[in-house]
Structures are given as structure tokens and as C-alpha cells.
Write a protein that holds these residues in place. Structure first.
Motif, PDB file in Angstrom:
ATOM      1  N   PHE A   1       0.865  -1.178   0.000  1.00  0.00           N
ATOM      2  CA  PHE A   1       0.000   0.000   0.000  1.00  0.00           C
ATOM      3  C   PHE A   1       0.901   1.228   0.000  1.00  0.00           C
ATOM      4  O   PHE A   1       1.801   1.350   0.833  1.00  0.00           O
ATOM      5  N   LEU A   2       0.673   2.138  -0.942  1.00  0.00           N
ATOM      6  CA  LEU A   2       1.550   3.295  -1.113  1.00  0.00           C
ATOM      7  C   LEU A   2       0.743   4.586  -1.043  1.00  0.00           C
ATOM      8  O   LEU A   2      -0.203   4.778  -1.802  1.00  0.00           O
ATOM      9  N   THR A   3       1.124   5.474  -0.132  1.00  0.00           N
ATOM     10  CA  THR A   3       0.540   6.820  -0.116  1.00  0.00           C
ATOM     11  C   THR A   3       1.478   7.755  -0.876  1.00  0.00           C
ATOM     12  O   THR A   3       2.679   7.520  -0.947  1.00  0.00           O
ATOM     13  N   GLY A   4       0.911   8.820  -1.443  1.00  0.00           N
ATOM     14  CA  GLY A   4       1.732   9.758  -2.202  1.00  0.00           C
ATOM     15  C   GLY A   4       2.105   9.254  -3.578  1.00  0.00           C
ATOM     16  O   GLY A   4       3.062   9.741  -4.188  1.00  0.00           O
ATOM     17  N   ALA A   5       1.333   8.305  -4.099  1.00  0.00           N
ATOM     18  CA  ALA A   5       1.692   7.663  -5.365  1.00  0.00           C
ATOM     19  C   ALA A   5       1.611   8.604  -6.553  1.00  0.00           C
ATOM     20  O   ALA A   5       2.252   8.359  -7.583  1.00  0.00           O
ATOM     21  N   ASN A   6       0.830   9.667  -6.451  1.00  0.00           N
ATOM     22  CA  ASN A   6       0.667  10.555  -7.589  1.00  0.00           C
ATOM     23  C   ASN A   6       1.617  11.754  -7.544  1.00  0.00           C
ATOM     24  O   ASN A   6       1.535  12.636  -8.384  1.00  0.00           O
ATOM     25  N   GLY A   7       2.536  11.762  -6.575  1.00  0.00           N
ATOM     26  CA  GLY A   7       3.529  12.826  -6.502  1.00  0.00           C
ATOM     27  C   GLY A   7       4.751  12.498  -7.338  1.00  0.00           C
ATOM     28  O   GLY A   7       4.837  11.450  -7.987  1.00  0.00           O
ATOM     29  N   PHE A   8       5.715  13.388  -7.298  1.00  0.00           N
ATOM     30  CA  PHE A   8       6.946  13.234  -8.085  1.00  0.00           C
ATOM     31  C   PHE A   8       7.642  11.900  -7.810  1.00  0.00           C
ATOM     32  O   PHE A   8       7.830  11.074  -8.716  1.00  0.00           O
ATOM     33  N   ILE A   9       8.013  11.655  -6.565  1.00  0.00           N
ATOM     34  CA  ILE A   9       8.696  10.400  -6.234  1.00  0.00           C
ATOM     35  C   ILE A   9       7.732   9.230  -6.347  1.00  0.00           C
ATOM     36  O   ILE A   9       8.095   8.146  -6.836  1.00  0.00           O
ATOM     37  N   GLY A  10       6.481   9.418  -5.930  1.00  0.00           N
ATOM     38  CA  GLY A  10       5.514   8.334  -5.916  1.00  0.00           C
ATOM     39  C   GLY A  10       5.260   7.722  -7.270  1.00  0.00           C
ATOM     40  O   GLY A  10       5.116   6.497  -7.394  1.00  0.00           O
ATOM     41  N   ARG A  11       5.197   8.544  -8.314  1.00  0.00           N
ATOM     42  CA  ARG A  11       4.973   7.995  -9.658  1.00  0.00           C
ATOM     43  C   ARG A  11       6.124   7.098 -10.076  1.00  0.00           C
ATOM     44  O   ARG A  11       5.919   6.029 -10.645  1.00  0.00           O
ATOM     45  N   HIS A  12       7.344   7.548  -9.787  1.00  0.00           N
ATOM     46  CA  HIS A  12       8.517   6.727 -10.118  1.00  0.00           C
ATOM     47  C   HIS A  12       8.550   5.455  -9.267  1.00  0.00           C
ATOM     48  O   HIS A  12       8.861   4.366  -9.767  1.00  0.00           O
ATOM     49  N   LEU A  13       8.217   5.590  -7.987  1.00  0.00           N
ATOM     50  CA  LEU A  13       8.289   4.450  -7.079  1.00  0.00           C
ATOM     51  C   LEU A  13       7.252   3.387  -7.446  1.00  0.00           C
ATOM     52  O   LEU A  13       7.539   2.192  -7.385  1.00  0.00           O
ATOM     53  N   THR A  14       6.059   3.827  -7.807  1.00  0.00           N
ATOM     54  CA  THR A  14       5.025   2.873  -8.218  1.00  0.00           C
ATOM     55  C   THR A  14       5.508   2.029  -9.386  1.00  0.00           C
ATOM     56  O   THR A  14       5.373   0.799  -9.396  1.00  0.00           O
ATOM     57  N   GLN A  15       6.088   2.684 -10.363  1.00  0.00           N
ATOM     58  CA  GLN A  15       6.596   1.980 -11.541  1.00  0.00           C
ATOM     59  C   GLN A  15       7.731   1.035 -11.160  1.00  0.00           C
ATOM     60  O   GLN A  15       7.802  -0.110 -11.638  1.00  0.00           O
ATOM     61  N   HIS A  16       8.609   1.501 -10.288  1.00  0.00           N
ATOM     62  CA  HIS A  16       9.768   0.699  -9.879  1.00  0.00           C
ATOM     63  C   HIS A  16       9.330  -0.555  -9.111  1.00  0.00           C
ATOM     64  O   HIS A  16       9.831  -1.658  -9.371  1.00  0.00           O
ATOM     65  N   LEU A  17       8.403  -0.398  -8.188  1.00  0.00           N
ATOM     66  CA  LEU A  17       7.937  -1.539  -7.401  1.00  0.00           C
ATOM     67  C   LEU A  17       7.171  -2.540  -8.268  1.00  0.00           C
ATOM     68  O   LEU A  17       7.300  -3.758  -8.098  1.00  0.00           O
ATOM     69  N   ALA A  18       6.359  -2.013  -9.191  1.00  0.00           N
ATOM     70  CA  ALA A  18       5.615  -2.901 -10.084  1.00  0.00           C
ATOM     71  C   ALA A  18       6.567  -3.694 -10.970  1.00  0.00           C
ATOM     72  O   ALA A  18       6.362  -4.898 -11.206  1.00  0.00           O
ATOM     73  N   ALA A  19       7.629  -3.050 -11.453  1.00  0.00           N
ATOM     74  CA  ALA A  19       8.607  -3.735 -12.290  1.00  0.00           C
ATOM     75  C   ALA A  19       9.342  -4.826 -11.520  1.00  0.00           C
ATOM     76  O   ALA A  19       9.807  -5.810 -12.107  1.00  0.00           O
ATOM     77  N   ALA A  20       9.430  -4.663 -10.183  1.00  0.00           N
ATOM     78  CA  ALA A  20      10.081  -5.671  -9.345  1.00  0.00           C
ATOM     79  C   ALA A  20       9.135  -6.825  -8.995  1.00  0.00           C
ATOM     80  O   ALA A  20       9.540  -7.743  -8.273  1.00  0.00           O
ATOM     81  N   GLY A  21       7.894  -6.760  -9.467  1.00  0.00           N
ATOM     82  CA  GLY A  21       6.955  -7.859  -9.263  1.00  0.00           C
ATOM     83  C   GLY A  21       5.985  -7.697  -8.117  1.00  0.00           C
ATOM     84  O   GLY A  21       5.221  -8.610  -7.810  1.00  0.00           O
ATOM     85  N   HIS A  22       5.993  -6.528  -7.467  1.00  0.00           N
ATOM     86  CA  HIS A  22       5.087  -6.308  -6.348  1.00  0.00           C
ATOM     87  C   HIS A  22       3.704  -5.864  -6.838  1.00  0.00           C
ATOM     88  O   HIS A  22       3.578  -5.233  -7.892  1.00  0.00           O
ATOM     89  N   GLU A  23       2.689  -6.171  -6.059  1.00  0.00           N
ATOM     90  CA  GLU A  23       1.333  -5.698  -6.319  1.00  0.00           C
ATOM     91  C   GLU A  23       1.147  -4.385  -5.556  1.00  0.00           C
ATOM     92  O   GLU A  23       1.337  -4.350  -4.339  1.00  0.00           O
ATOM     93  N   ILE A  24       0.763  -3.333  -6.265  1.00  0.00           N
ATOM     94  CA  ILE A  24       0.737  -2.002  -5.675  1.00  0.00           C
ATOM     95  C   ILE A  24      -0.701  -1.510  -5.551  1.00  0.00           C
ATOM     96  O   ILE A  24      -1.457  -1.500  -6.522  1.00  0.00           O
TER      97      ILE A  24
END
Length: 327
Positions: free
Chosen positions: A4-27
Motif C-alpha cells: 500500500f503506497l501513499t503519495g503515489a501521484n507525486g513526483f517520487i511516488g509515480r517513479h516508485l510505483t513503476q519501480h515496485l511494479a517492475a520488481a513484481g510487487h502488487e501495488i
């Protein structure tokens, strides 16, 4: 993991969502109602805000981990009530909701600002703030950091990730605005300042945050910093990259009265680039921290992050110049 990620639509959050998804996590991402969504399609959205925990706490409780990234960041032109509600009360609500829900791994994303100045030396995770706050943002992040520390003391499975400065695509920070104005020919002067801080690319930070949530030891703090820099140094490098003359330098004392005037005009709804708080941040202080623990325990390549800084920063500056030419 299901994260579960808060701040996903911010600057870092958008990058982090993509990074975690690419690592195989469900976001699962928390996004405020009415806010336009700009996150990878593989992430699932939950609409809600930090004040309305009751509407999404069941979604949070069903996750393996929480990364609490949401925070308001601005220097100078600040709605203090709004920033405190987000950075302090929002943090308290989210962390307590994760604790009540039995989330097994909780990561609170803090800031080196929460630990305070280091007087030129290289600090570590044991640093404690001396109580001199140069911005309201710094003060709110310090209080939020303390809330997380209290929960750790109660045995909550919580880790604190502590980044320094971050740059990259989509950055809307004061640093990005100043650099963007310079490379686009709209920064006539810069402030003389010996202040130093640390910068790393958003890609490097996302790699560090992933390592914290995957491998971090609950109850520990992890600094994720970068290359030591100063604003004048960054402007000079940007000038070299873009073949521009460096702007003239003015002292903070020369800007003291213009800053007071900008602060007086701000209640009229004007968004002005200068403030007394901005000048306080440029008072020669240093916020310098070692990421040796993250390097040793998580394998985060801090030295490599520093070694690659020049090439990544150069590419970033060129992107700001290109974006300005397209406007």
C-alpha cells in the motif's frame, strides 16, 4: 508483496510505483478524490485522503507492507495549517491505521531535514535535531519522524527511510524551479550561500526504498542520501552544460527587505519566488549524512550513486533546457 503506497501521484511516488511494479510487487495506491491520475496501469487505485482513514483502512489491512510517502513540500509560500494536517496528523493517522490493521512491514519516508543540520560533518541515523528549524516543512517532518520513532519503541514493525534531496523527471521542487528558470534564461541573480546538502536521482532513491521495504530490519532507520552539493555549484555546472553565463551573485542581506515585501504581498494571493524562509534555508547550514548502513545492510550502492551523480545531473539539466525550448 502486496504494498500500500501513499503519495503515489507525486513526483517520487509515480517513479516508485513503476519501480515496485517492475520488481513484481502488487501495488495499491491511495489517490485523493478528484486528482488526475498519472501512475502505471498495473497499480490499483484507492480513492481517499489522509484524513479519511476509515474509508480505506480495510484495503491497507489486507496488504503485506505500507510505504507512507505522502507529504506536502514547499519552502516559503506555505499554508501552515494544510502542511501540518498532511505531514503530521496525516502521518499519525496512516501509521496508526497500519499498526491497527496488522500490516507486517511499515516504511515511513522521512527526510534529512527531520534530523537537522550537521555543522559540516557527516551524520548518521543517530543524529537528533537541535531544535533550530529553518522552514516549517523541516519542523513538520521532524515531528512526523518523532511519531514514527515512538511507534518503533512500542514494537510496531516500522522502518524509517531518510532521503536527502532528489531530482528527476517530473520534479516540481524549489530546486527544479530555480534550475529550470536559469537554463531558460529567467534567473537574473543567485544568492551567495555556503549551504550544502545531498542529491541523488529519483531512480536511485526508488531502488533504495524498494530495498528498505524488502530487506530492511524492522525497528531500524536507513539514510538514502547522495552527492554533496551546493546551489552555486549546481548553477555553475548547469551554466557549463548549457553554455550560459553564470548569473550575478547577491548576498542574503541584499534580499532581506525584498523578501519581507514578498511575504507582505503573499496574502493577496500572489505566488512569489522570494521569502524570509527561503533566505533562512540558505544561511550556510549543512545537512550531510552517511548512507553506510543502507550500503552495508541492504546493498544500496551509495558510492556508485555518488559516482554517477554528474552524468545523471547533466542529463537532467539538458532535459530542463529542452522542456524550456518547447514552451
Amino acid at each position: 508483496m502486496k504494498i500500500f503506497l501513499t503519495g503515489a501521484n507525486g513526483f517520487i511516488g509515480r517513479h516508485l510505483t513503476q519501480h515496485l511494479a517492475a520488481a513484481g510487487h502488487e501495488i495499491i495506491t491511495l489517490v485523493r478524490p478528484g486528482v488526475a491520475v498519472d501512475i502505471p496501469g498495473s497499480a490499483r487505485l484507492v480513492r481517499g485522503d489522509l484524513a479519511g482513514v476509515e474509508s480505506w483502512q480495510d484495503e491497507l489491512a489486507a496488504c503485506d507492507a505500507l510505504i507512507h510517502l505522502a507529504a506536502r513540500y514547499r519552502i516559503g509560500n506555505v499554508d501552515r495549517a494544510e502542511m501540518a494536517a498532511s505531514n503530521i496528523e496525516g502521518t499519525r493517522r496512516v501509521l496508526h491505521a497500519a499498526w491497527r490493521g496488522g500490516v507486517g512491514r511499515i516504511v515511513h519516508v522521512s527526510s534529512t531535514a527531520a534530523l537537522g543540520e550537521t555543522f559540516g560533518r557527516l551524520g548518521d541515523e543517530s543524529q537528533r535535531h537541535n531544535g533550530r528549524f529553518r522552514s516549517f516543512y523541516e519542523q513538520t517532518k521532524h515531528v512526523a519522524h518523532g511519531l514514527a520513532e515512538v511507534l518503533k519503541g512500542r514494537g510496531v514493525p516500522l522502518m524509517i527511510a531518510i532521503p536527502g534531496g532528489v531530482f528527476g523527471s517530473g520534479d516540481g521542487s524549489d530546486l527544479a524551479q530555480a534550475l529550470g528558470q536559469f537554463v531558460q534564461g529567467r534567473l537574473p541573480a543567485q544568492v551567495a550561500s555556503g549551504s550544502r546538502f545531498q542529491l541523488c536521482s529519483v531512480e536511485a532513491l526508488c531502488d533504495g526504498l524498494r530495498r528498505v521495504v524488502e530487506q530492511g530490519v524492522c525497528g531500524r532507520d536507513y539514510l538514502l542520501t547522495g552527492q554533496t552539493v551546493g546551489m552555486e555549484q549546481l548553477i555553475t555546472r548547469a551554466a557549463q552544460i548549457c553554455h550560459l553565463p553564470t548569473p550575478r551573485t547577491v548576498t542574503p542581506e541584499q534580499l532581506r527587505w525584498p523578501a519581507r515585501l514578498c511575504d507582505a504581498l503573499r496574502p493577496l494571493g500572489l505566488r512569489l519566488p522570494l521569502s524570509r524562509e527561503t533566505l533562512r534555508v540558505m544561511d550556510g547550514s549543512t545537512y550531510l549524512y552517511s548512507s553506510a548502513r543502507a550500503e552495508a545492510e541492504l546493498g544500496w550502492p551509495w558510492q556508485q550513486v555518488c559516482d554517477e551523480f554528474d552524468s545523471r545531473f547533466d542529463a537532467y539539466v539538458r532535459s530542463l533546457r529542452t522542456a524550456g525550448n518547447r514552451v
